[in-house]
Design an enzyme around this catalytic site. Structure first.
Site, mmCIF file in Angstrom:
data_model
loop_
_atom_site.group_PDB
_atom_site.id
_atom_site.type_symbol
_atom_site.label_atom_id
_atom_site.label_comp_id
_atom_site.label_asym_id
_atom_site.label_seq_id
_atom_site.Cartn_x
_atom_site.Cartn_y
_atom_site.Cartn_z
ATOM 1 N N LYS A 107 0.835 -1.211 0.000
ATOM 2 C CA LYS A 107 0.000 0.000 0.000
ATOM 3 C C LYS A 107 0.869 1.259 0.000
ATOM 4 O O LYS A 107 0.623 2.183 -0.772
ATOM 5 C CB LYS A 107 -0.928 -0.035 1.230
ATOM 6 N N SER A 108 1.872 1.292 0.857
ATOM 7 C CA SER A 108 2.722 2.491 0.926
ATOM 8 C C SER A 108 3.372 2.770 -0.422
ATOM 9 O O SER A 108 3.428 3.913 -0.897
ATOM 10 C CB SER A 108 3.819 2.297 1.976
ATOM 11 N N ARG A 127 2.867 5.966 -3.275
ATOM 12 C CA ARG A 127 4.018 6.766 -3.705
ATOM 13 C C ARG A 127 4.249 6.653 -5.210
ATOM 14 O O ARG A 127 4.698 7.604 -5.849
ATOM 15 C CB ARG A 127 5.263 6.330 -2.917
ATOM 16 N N GLY A 137 -5.012 7.870 5.532
ATOM 17 C CA GLY A 137 -4.136 8.844 6.183
ATOM 18 C C GLY A 137 -2.902 9.123 5.349
ATOM 19 O O GLY A 137 -2.415 10.259 5.284
ATOM 20 N N ARG A 154 -8.648 12.124 12.427
ATOM 21 C CA ARG A 154 -7.232 11.823 12.674
ATOM 22 C C ARG A 154 -6.383 13.102 12.721
ATOM 23 O O ARG A 154 -6.693 14.094 12.076
ATOM 24 C CB ARG A 154 -6.726 10.818 11.631
ATOM 25 N N GLN A 199 4.928 9.018 7.498
ATOM 26 C CA GLN A 199 4.023 9.921 6.770
ATOM 27 C C GLN A 199 4.470 11.364 6.938
ATOM 28 O O GLN A 199 4.464 12.139 5.982
ATOM 29 C CB GLN A 199 2.589 9.728 7.266
ATOM 30 N N ASP A 256 1.901 -1.316 11.686
ATOM 31 C CA ASP A 256 0.587 -1.713 11.163
ATOM 32 C C ASP A 256 0.237 -3.168 11.478
ATOM 33 O O ASP A 256 -0.873 -3.621 11.194
ATOM 34 C CB ASP A 256 0.546 -1.512 9.639
ATOM 35 N N LYS A 262 -4.626 5.450 14.730
ATOM 36 C CA LYS A 262 -4.685 4.829 13.398
ATOM 37 C C LYS A 262 -6.140 4.860 12.910
ATOM 38 O O LYS A 262 -6.934 5.645 13.399
ATOM 39 C CB LYS A 262 -4.123 3.403 13.463
ATOM 40 N N ARG A 310 -6.414 1.386 17.873
ATOM 41 C CA ARG A 310 -6.204 -0.063 17.716
ATOM 42 C C ARG A 310 -5.933 -0.774 19.034
ATOM 43 O O ARG A 310 -6.123 -1.989 19.120
ATOM 44 C CB ARG A 310 -5.081 -0.325 16.701
HETATM 45 C C1 S3P Z 1 2.628 4.749 6.276
HETATM 46 C C2 S3P Z 1 3.207 5.044 7.472
HETATM 47 C C3 S3P Z 1 2.662 4.595 8.763
HETATM 48 C C4 S3P Z 1 1.653 3.468 8.587
HETATM 49 C C5 S3P Z 1 0.686 3.730 7.487
HETATM 50 C C6 S3P Z 1 1.419 3.918 6.172
HETATM 51 C C7 S3P Z 1 3.243 5.269 5.037
HETATM 52 O O1 S3P Z 1 2.022 5.681 9.390
HETATM 53 O O2 S3P Z 1 0.957 3.259 9.795
HETATM 54 O O3 S3P Z 1 -0.211 2.650 7.349
HETATM 55 O O4 S3P Z 1 2.893 4.786 3.943
HETATM 56 O O5 S3P Z 1 4.094 6.157 5.137
HETATM 57 P P1 S3P Z 1 2.828 6.722 10.315
HETATM 58 O O6 S3P Z 1 3.837 7.350 9.484
HETATM 59 O O7 S3P Z 1 1.793 7.711 10.776
HETATM 60 O O8 S3P Z 1 3.383 5.893 11.433
#
Ligand code: S3P
Length: 432
Positions: free
Chosen positions: A21-22, A26, A94, A122, A169, A315, A342, A346
């Site tokens: 997902k990350s 990007r 987020g 959030r 993030q 996560d 989150k 959680r």
């Molecule tokens: C993510 C960073 C994490 C993670 C989120 C995805 C990212 O959050 O929990 O699911 O893609 O950079 P945080 O940076 O708030 O810890």
């Protein structure tokens, strides 16, 4: 949608879970801002990543797909985005909201970012603070909650920012804002967090420096279109790593899993608990480490989770709490207050469901203590959080009766097709 998870036996076979997902987020962001045509393979067709696609389409980027994980992005260059006609809806994501804030803060046009009920609660102050230091103008609802109204036409100036929390993030938001800021933008982190932004920027030909713990970019460069190959998401694999570990007789192969060292905390924690996970054919694909993971059932024991693993497994804790519930002895987690902000709180969400299933646990402000035991039958709430839903689905591998899991629609944000894939290797999930 509800899941009815009947007690299941072992997990066996071979699967590839959906794309990371990350990295999917990007790839769309950087592909859109690059010069030329970017092709993405292994893209996650989940709602969160699709929210990012929709946002860039709304800003004039032509994006074809996704079809079978293939996406073609016709980049418009760092200064080529156009004003969207209305607010950009980030859904449950987020990552989309925080990273986009960085990219939008230096644009010529105004923008508004909104999301679903969970995202609107959030905290966004964590990105507003550094962006304002760079010269951005952002207004929000109370306590830095969305909607975010970002003023266009501001000239951003590079800053150095010491991240007060370990957050990829926030780090990514600041570095992405740095691409369109004057001069140098740098960050230091209190501990390592996922570094996909830095790796992918380099993959798009952008220089990212890393010296003595300081990560920096110079504004005003240019991204060159790239071919991006996205591995399977270790956060999605985590449900099966836990599931196969707790279910007697399991022997499961997870193919092509992303093994970025900033993401492998779940493996370290499970291995400390006694899990049997074999790392097969480690290799590098498009600048990211990848491997196949063979996981077999093993008796787990409770541990004190080392705090340095927390950002590296942030996560995966809902799934790890199920491992702890099935372990012999006590598992203690601390230093994980981020879990409270989150998609749901959680710690509270998992504590409630574990209690309903008969597992003794004690939530703390920054973690939880879980006593291993026997899980019974219950109806559990997910608080509209995808990872809570999938964690309790995996729990049915060891529960003595069925688990009814409410409000599972959000599973599609990160893991479309979860129930079908899980049933294919041994779970017994009915969904209606
Ligand atoms: C993510 C960073 C994490 C993670 C989120 C995805 C990212 O959050 O929990 O699911 O893609 O950079 P945080 O940076 O708030 O810890």
């Amino acid at each position: 949608m509800k899941f009815l998870a009947q007690p299941a036996g072992a997990l066996t076979g071979e699967i590839r879970v959906p794309g990371d997902k990350s990295m999917s987020h990007r790839s769309v962001m950087l592909g859109s801002l690059a010069e030329g045509v970017t092709r993405v393979h292994g893209f996650l067709e989940g709602e969160d990543a699709l929210a990012t696609v929709a946002a860039f389409r709304a800003m004039g980027v032509r994006i074809e797909g996704p079809t079978n994980g293939e996406l073609t992005i016709h980049g418009v260059g760092l200064r080529g985005l156009r004003a969207p006609e209305g607010p950009l809806d980030m859904g449950n994501s987020g990552t989309s909201m925080r990273l986009l804030s960085g990219l939008l803060a230096g644009q010529t046009f105004d923008s508004t970012l909104v999301g679903d009920g969970s995202l609107m609660k959030r905290p966004m102050g964590r990105v507003i603070t550094p962006l304002e230091k760079m010269g951005a103008s952002i207004s929000s609802a109370e306590e830095g909650r969305p909607p975010l109204h970002i003023k266009g036409g501001r000239t951003l100036t590079g800053i150095h920012y010491d991240l007060p929390i370990a957050s990829a993030q926030v780090k990514s938001c600041v570095l992405l804002a740095g691409l369109i800021a004057d001069g140098k933008t740098s960050v230091t982190e209190p501990g390592p967090t996922r570094d996909h932004t830095e790796r992918m920027l380099r993959g798009f030909g952008y220089t990212v420096e890393y010296t003595a713990g300081v990560i920096s970019v110079e504004g005003g460069g240019c991204l060159q279109a790239a071919d991006i190959d996205i591995p399977a998401d270790i956060s999605s694999a985590a449900f099966f790593l836990v599931g196969a570990s707790i279910a007697p007789g399991s022997d499961l192969l997870l193919k092509h899993v992303g093994m970025n060292p900033t993401r492998t905390g779940v493996l370290n924690i499970l291995q400390l608990m006694g899990a049997d996970i074999e790392i097969i054919d480690p290799r590098e694909v498009g600048g990211e480490p990848v491997a196949d993971l063979r996981v077999r059932h093993a008796p787990l024991k409770g541990i004190n989770i080392p705090e340095e693993f927390v950002p590296l497994a942030i996560d995966e804790f809902p799934a790890l709490f199920i491992a702890a519930a099935c372990a012999e002895g006590t598992t203690v987690l601390s230093g994980a207050e981020e879990l409270r902000v989150k998609e749901s709180d959680r710690i509270a969400s998992m504590a409630k469901g574990l209690t309903d299933l008969g597992i003794v646990n004690h939530p703390t402000p920054d973690g939880i203590v879980i006593e291993g035991g026997s899980m019974g039958t219950a109806t559990v709430e997910t608080f509209d959080d995808h990872r809570i839903a999938m964690s309790f689905a995996i729990a049915s591998l060891r529960s003595t009766g069925p688990i009814s899991i409410l409000d599972c629609d959000h599973v599609a944000t990160s893991f479309p097709g979860f129930a079908e894939l899980a049933n294919g290797v041994g779970l017994k999930l009915d969904y209606q």
